[in-house]
Structures are given as C-alpha cells and as structure tokens.
Design an enzyme around this catalytic site. Sequence first.
Site, short mmCIF file in Angstrom:
data_model
loop_
_atom_site.label_atom_id
_atom_site.label_comp_id
_atom_site.label_asym_id
_atom_site.label_seq_id
_atom_site.Cartn_x
_atom_site.Cartn_y
_atom_site.Cartn_z
N SER A 23 11.06 0.77 0.12
CA SER A 23 11.76 1.97 -0.36
C SER A 23 10.83 2.89 -1.14
CB SER A 23 12.96 1.55 -1.22
OG SER A 23 12.53 0.79 -2.34
N ALA B 46 2.69 7.41 -8.55
CA ALA B 46 1.74 8.45 -8.14
C ALA B 46 1.73 9.57 -9.18
CB ALA B 46 2.12 8.98 -6.77
N GLN B 47 0.53 9.99 -9.52
CA GLN B 47 0.40 10.99 -10.58
C GLN B 47 0.00 12.34 -10.02
OE1 GLN B 47 -2.36 9.46 -13.50
NE2 GLN B 47 -0.91 7.96 -14.26
N GLU C 36 -8.39 17.82 -6.99
CA GLU C 36 -8.93 16.47 -7.22
C GLU C 36 -10.24 16.32 -6.45
OE1 GLU C 36 -5.97 13.36 -6.73
OE2 GLU C 36 -4.44 14.70 -7.47
N ASP D 169 2.39 -7.54 1.80
CA ASP D 169 3.30 -8.36 2.63
C ASP D 169 3.39 -7.82 4.06
OD1 ASP D 169 3.74 -9.52 0.20
OD2 ASP D 169 5.84 -8.93 0.02
N HIS E 87 -10.14 3.30 -7.59
CA HIS E 87 -10.01 4.58 -8.31
C HIS E 87 -11.01 4.57 -9.45
CE1 HIS E 87 -8.41 8.02 -10.39
NE2 HIS E 87 -7.56 8.22 -9.42
N ARG F 69 -14.12 10.14 -4.10
CA ARG F 69 -13.79 9.01 -4.98
C ARG F 69 -14.74 7.82 -4.84
NH1 ARG F 69 -7.47 8.01 -4.94
NH2 ARG F 69 -7.41 10.00 -6.01
N HIS G 160 -7.19 0.39 -5.89
CA HIS G 160 -6.16 1.41 -5.92
C HIS G 160 -5.43 1.60 -4.59
CE1 HIS G 160 -4.33 5.13 -7.35
NE2 HIS G 160 -4.86 5.82 -6.35
N ARG H 159 -10.36 7.55 1.66
CA ARG H 159 -9.26 8.52 1.66
C ARG H 159 -9.53 9.69 0.71
NH1 ARG H 159 -4.43 8.91 -1.77
NH2 ARG H 159 -5.29 7.18 -2.95
P1 FAD Z 1 5.12 2.18 -1.46
O1 FAD Z 1 5.46 3.40 -2.19
O2 FAD Z 1 4.22 1.22 -2.13
O3 FAD Z 1 6.46 1.44 -1.11
C1 FAD Z 1 6.45 0.15 -0.55
C2 FAD Z 1 7.82 -0.44 -0.65
O4 FAD Z 1 7.89 -1.66 0.09
C3 FAD Z 1 8.25 -0.79 -2.07
O5 FAD Z 1 9.59 -0.42 -2.22
C4 FAD Z 1 8.11 -2.32 -2.11
O6 FAD Z 1 8.95 -2.93 -3.03
C5 FAD Z 1 8.51 -2.66 -0.69
N1 FAD Z 1 8.05 -3.96 -0.21
C6 FAD Z 1 6.79 -4.45 -0.21
N2 FAD Z 1 6.78 -5.68 0.33
C7 FAD Z 1 8.05 -5.95 0.67
C8 FAD Z 1 8.70 -7.08 1.23
N3 FAD Z 1 8.03 -8.19 1.58
N4 FAD Z 1 10.03 -7.03 1.43
C9 FAD Z 1 10.76 -5.95 1.08
N5 FAD Z 1 10.19 -4.86 0.51
C10 FAD Z 1 8.87 -4.87 0.33
N6 FAD Z 1 -1.25 9.02 -3.51
C11 FAD Z 1 -1.21 10.35 -3.40
O7 FAD Z 1 -1.20 10.89 -2.29
N7 FAD Z 1 -1.17 11.12 -4.53
C12 FAD Z 1 -1.17 10.59 -5.78
O8 FAD Z 1 -1.11 11.31 -6.76
C13 FAD Z 1 -1.23 9.19 -5.91
N8 FAD Z 1 -1.28 8.60 -7.12
C14 FAD Z 1 -1.22 7.24 -7.21
C15 FAD Z 1 -1.18 6.64 -8.45
C16 FAD Z 1 -1.04 5.27 -8.57
C17 FAD Z 1 -1.00 4.62 -9.93
C18 FAD Z 1 -0.97 4.47 -7.40
C19 FAD Z 1 -0.81 2.99 -7.49
C20 FAD Z 1 -1.06 5.06 -6.15
C21 FAD Z 1 -1.18 6.44 -6.04
N9 FAD Z 1 -1.25 7.06 -4.79
C22 FAD Z 1 -1.24 8.42 -4.71
C23 FAD Z 1 -1.11 6.28 -3.57
C24 FAD Z 1 0.34 6.41 -3.09
O9 FAD Z 1 1.20 6.34 -4.20
C25 FAD Z 1 0.75 5.34 -2.10
O10 FAD Z 1 -0.22 5.16 -1.13
C26 FAD Z 1 2.05 5.73 -1.44
O11 FAD Z 1 3.02 5.96 -2.41
C27 FAD Z 1 2.50 4.65 -0.49
O12 FAD Z 1 3.82 4.90 -0.09
P2 FAD Z 1 4.55 3.85 0.83
O13 FAD Z 1 5.95 4.33 1.01
O14 FAD Z 1 3.75 3.57 2.01
O15 FAD Z 1 4.52 2.49 -0.03
C1 SIN Z 2 -4.67 10.41 -8.95
O1 SIN Z 2 -3.78 11.08 -9.48
O2 SIN Z 2 -5.84 10.40 -9.34
C2 SIN Z 2 -4.34 9.58 -7.77
C3 SIN Z 2 -4.37 10.41 -6.58
C4 SIN Z 2 -4.46 9.57 -5.34
O3 SIN Z 2 -4.56 8.36 -5.39
O4 SIN Z 2 -4.45 10.18 -4.27
#
Ligand code: FAD
Ligand code: SIN
Length: 553
Positions: A34, A67-68, A137, A237, A258, A304, A365, A400
């Site tokens: 989600s 995500a920030q 960035e 997972d 990061h 990065r 990261h 990336r």
């Molecule tokens: P996620 O958002 O990680 O969602 C995965 C989902 O799967 C979660 O709900 C989790 O609970 C669920 N899940 C996992 N395993 C299972 C399982 N076995 N069963 C059921 N559910 C499961 N990217 C940017 O582009 N810009 C930013 O500013 C940025 N800032 C970031 C800052 C931080 C601190 C971090 C950690 C990452 C950042 N990133 C950023 C990277 C970005 O946030 C992620 O790559 C992106 O949100 C991934 O989205 P997603 O929907 O693929 O996965």
């Molecule tokens: C950040 O805000 O520095 C994270 C951005 C990203 O991971 O893309």
Amino acid sequence: MAVPRKPAGETRRDRKYNPGKTNIFQTDFLVIGSGIAGLSFALKACAFGDVIVITKKENYESNTNYAQGGIAAVQDENDSFELHINDTLECGGGLCDLKAVEVLVKDGPQGVKELHNWGVRFTRDKEHPERFSLGREGGHSRRRIVRADDLTGREVERALLEELKKKPNVMVFENHIAIDLITKPAGSGQTRCVGAFAIDRQAGGIKAYISRVTLLASGGCGQVYLHTTNPAIATGDGIAMAYRAGARVANMEFIQFHPTALYRNEERAFLISEAVRGEGAILRRINGETFMERYHTMGCLAPRDIVARAIDHEMKTSGDKHVWLDCSPIGAEKIRERFPNITAECLARGLDITSEPIPVVPSAHYVCGGVITDIEGRTNIEALLAAGEVTCTGVHGANRLASNSLLEAVVFANSALKTAVELLEKLSHDEIDPRQYQYGKVCSTDYDGVFISHTREMIRLTMWDYVGIMRSNKRLAEARKWIKAFSEEIEASYLSSPLNPELVELRNIAQVAELIIRCALLRKESRGLHQNSDYPNRNDKKFLRPTVVERKN
Ligand code: FAD
Ligand code: SIN
C-alpha cells in the site's frame, strides 16, 4: 513457486496461534503493498473489477510514507523532457533502458497531475501560486521536483488512502504479510500467478488470496543492511517471493546509499533530504574543509553515488565517524520554512539545524534492481505484474536520479493497469479451483525469537561490512560464505517449525542478500553504485547489460 506442504503435525505450539485450514478469498485484482505504486494502481483498477490490497502493517506504512524531497517531473518552460531524460541517463552510468526512461519522463507530468487530482496538496510557489514550488536535488540540471513541504510521501499516502475510502469495491487488509505467490503451470512451459498466501498477523491464520491478476507493489529492501533510511517493512519480500516463484530478477548489485542520513544510532536512520543541499547546504569534513569540489564539477549536488562514495572515502581516510552538513548558507528563516519536518525532527534529537551543522553519514536507501518488468508492468510470470521499487524497469540503470522513484512508481503502476485490464478479460476465475490452495503450514506466536533476531542482525551486519559502498572480491566471497550458512539455518528452521511473520521476513532478507551478492559477483567491473576495488574501471565491452538472475540458474 509455493509448493503446498504436508501439514505439520499438531503440536502444543500450533494451538496458540489459530492454526487450521487456509481461509480462501477471491478477487479480480490482488495488490500486494500500500505504497504509492499499490494505492495508485488500486484507485484505477477498481473501475474494472474488485480489488483486494494486502499490506504488512498499517495501511500508510511504506517507504513512500517517509519520502521527503519529492517527485521529479518536467513542470515549466525552463525545463524539457530532453533535459530530464539526459539527467536520468547520465546518473544511470550507461545502463538505463532508453525506452523506459522516455516513458518515465514523458508520462511524468500527467502522473503528478493525477496525484494532484486525487488530493495531494503539493506546495505552491509563493510568488506564483498558480505553480508548484520546485526543488532541486543531486544530478538534476534544473529545478523540477514537486513536493509537499519536506514530507511529500506522507501527504501522498494520506491523499491516496483518503481517496480509496470512497471506492466500495476496494478492500484494504492491514497486518497481512504475504508469504509466497501462488502459481500454477500455464501451458507451454509458462507459469501463471493466481494470487498469494498471507499471514493475518492479528488473527494469526494463513489466508489464500486467489486473484485473476496480481500486482506486486511491495517496495524495497533497505532492511537487508544494518544502517538504512528505510522503515522496518522494507525487507525485500516481493523480490524474494517473485524470485522463488520463477520471476527474473536483475541489477540487485545496485544498492543506493543516500549520502546524508543523520549520524545517530537509531533503528531507522533519519534522512536529511538531498533538497537541503539543493538549497545550498555544504558538506564539510570534521575539520571544516569542503571536499566535494575534488570529486565532481557539480560539487555537493553531484549524482548520489559519487557523493556517497566521496563521504565514505573522506571518513575512511580521516578516521572520522561522520561529516558535517553545514546549512548556514541557507539561512535560519528559510531552513525553518522550507524544511519544517527536518528542523523539528532534528530539534527533537537535540540538534538545532538553524545554528548547528548536521552530522551525517551514508545509509542504505534504495534498490535500483528488482523483478524485471517490461514497460507495461509484465513480469515473466503470467498474470503477475509489478510496479514501484520492487521492480527493475530499466529506468535507473546503475544509479537512480534523485526523486525519480515516486515518479517511476506512479507512472509504471499506470502502465501496468492497461495490461491488468487486458488480462482480466483473458483470464477467468473458473480455471482456478481455490480449494486446492492450502499452505500446508500453521502459524505460531511461540517461536525461537533469539534465533530470528540474532540471525537477522548478523545478515544485516555482514551486508553492511562486506557488500557496502566499496566492495572487493574477497569481501564478496566472505559475504557469500556467511549468507549461505545463515540461509541453510533459516531454511531448516522454516521447514521444521510453525510459521510466523518474523521468520517469513528473515527468510526473505537472506534471499535478497544472496541475490545482491550474486549480482555483485557477476559484475566484474565498477559502475555507478557497484564499486569493486579489484575491478576499478567500467568495462563497456563486457558489462553494458543488466545482471539477470533466475531460480533455475
Ligand atoms: P513502498 O512505498 O515501500 O510500499 C511497499 C508496500 O508493500 C508497503 O505498504 C509494505 O508494507 C508492503 N509490503 C511489503 N512486503 C509485504 C508483504 N510481504 N506483504 C504485504 N505487504 C507488504 N523517492 C523519491 O522519488 N523522492 C523522494 O523524495 C524520496 N524520499 C525518500 C525518503 C526516504 C526516507 C525513503 C526511505 C525513500 C525515499 N524515496 C524517495 C524512495 C521512495 O520513497 C520509494 O522508492 C517509493 O516510495 C517506493 O514506493 P512503492 O509503492 O514501490 O513501495
Ligand atoms: C531525498 O529527499 O533526499 C530523497 C530523495 C530520493 O530518494 O529520491
């Protein structure tokens, strides 16, 4: 493939955690995860059929939520698709898939528009409120990052979950951890995915979710490393499950560190967004000297991988435990206004960033590799689509570009939708007899917690020490040896004891660690995020291609 096992004999432990038969649910679309990928897909898929979203913990808990910086997408006349494409390719070290990058960049503005229409409140430009405020960035030649203050991901999760509440045919099951994908032969040697098994953490039983189409949107794997900006859910997972089911996985060696996580011993390293450097903050050694100008013409805003490596190198040569991020060039007022969350979080830890430098270190990261998909979200398993960080679409190559990840998730979840709708018409439930899907194991809350927590920490430490920013053949071989030993112990425990969520995660962490090491050993060169001191140069003749691993290998 999830092989139904012989049920374990009933033991004293089994009775504690609601064993019994696997409960079965049927749906058109099963979404695992989600975050932004899963939720944006669910919001659209529900126009075509019933949707079940299963998610490991609370509905908002995800990498997305933290995500920030924001979402990179061309927004104004000073920018162009060409520039965003070039920046992405430049960062990717020659390994990006151009077609995928073009889709990412050209569909980007529409993705942002959709998020806005779903209610995401992006920060507006003060002087031109009709426009979004754009951040910058590392690696970006223009300001093009839309954001919601410095808490973009939290706002995205809020808005998408709010919007989802309006959809009567979407059910979100929190605290459901998927264990394995359910597959069956699909003729001509193909495998078809027909859903997933999951543990209901609260009730304790195992459920089978049988679906016509499954979207894997389970995010990344930062928790494979000791120090990470990722929350506890990020245990890889989806990559492990898909790999076990026969999916092709690629580029796992490209783990992005990061450059600027707050230097503190915390469960999840608090991120200091790259946008802080985008507004003028400067990296300094502990003795006050700047150093980034020695590594790249873009200085502190270099891509990065280069900044993280430079910090790592400076720390190793000086013996210092961190470097400083000096925010004084931004000015106190602007720091408070532009970075309210970072200011408050640091203050809560006793650090006033309007007057003091921030101690920072690199931290694991993001995973640039993952389950291979085409640009329409297809994996090599029929009816298994994937989107977001769990995938390898080819857009990131060897490194990336900042803020391209939320963008990738929303753009490719949309592409996957078109494929999902086509599949829905083709594949019916009638072909599946849900009664045959029993996991054959029971759950228990009563397990060897010390074994699990100890092994988990050992794997994370091994990966941090031996498969980090700078690698060597010796370190990789050492890591392979240890991970193999841990994996054997874990598999023995998995086969002999009742199941529980912690064991599921441990098994996946070990699997993903093994995949990272395997890919790293296959790439006998240094490129982007993969640096091996035994092969210090890039070798385009031999390695200008992804490293692909499959179970049958
Ligand atoms: P996620 O958002 O990680 O969602 C995965 C989902 O799967 C979660 O709900 C989790 O609970 C669920 N899940 C996992 N395993 C299972 C399982 N076995 N069963 C059921 N559910 C499961 N990217 C940017 O582009 N810009 C930013 O500013 C940025 N800032 C970031 C800052 C931080 C601190 C971090 C950690 C990452 C950042 N990133 C950023 C990277 C970005 O946030 C992620 O790559 C992106 O949100 C991934 O989205 P997603 O929907 O693929 O996965
Ligand atoms: C950040 O805000 O520095 C994270 C951005 C990203 O991971 O893309």
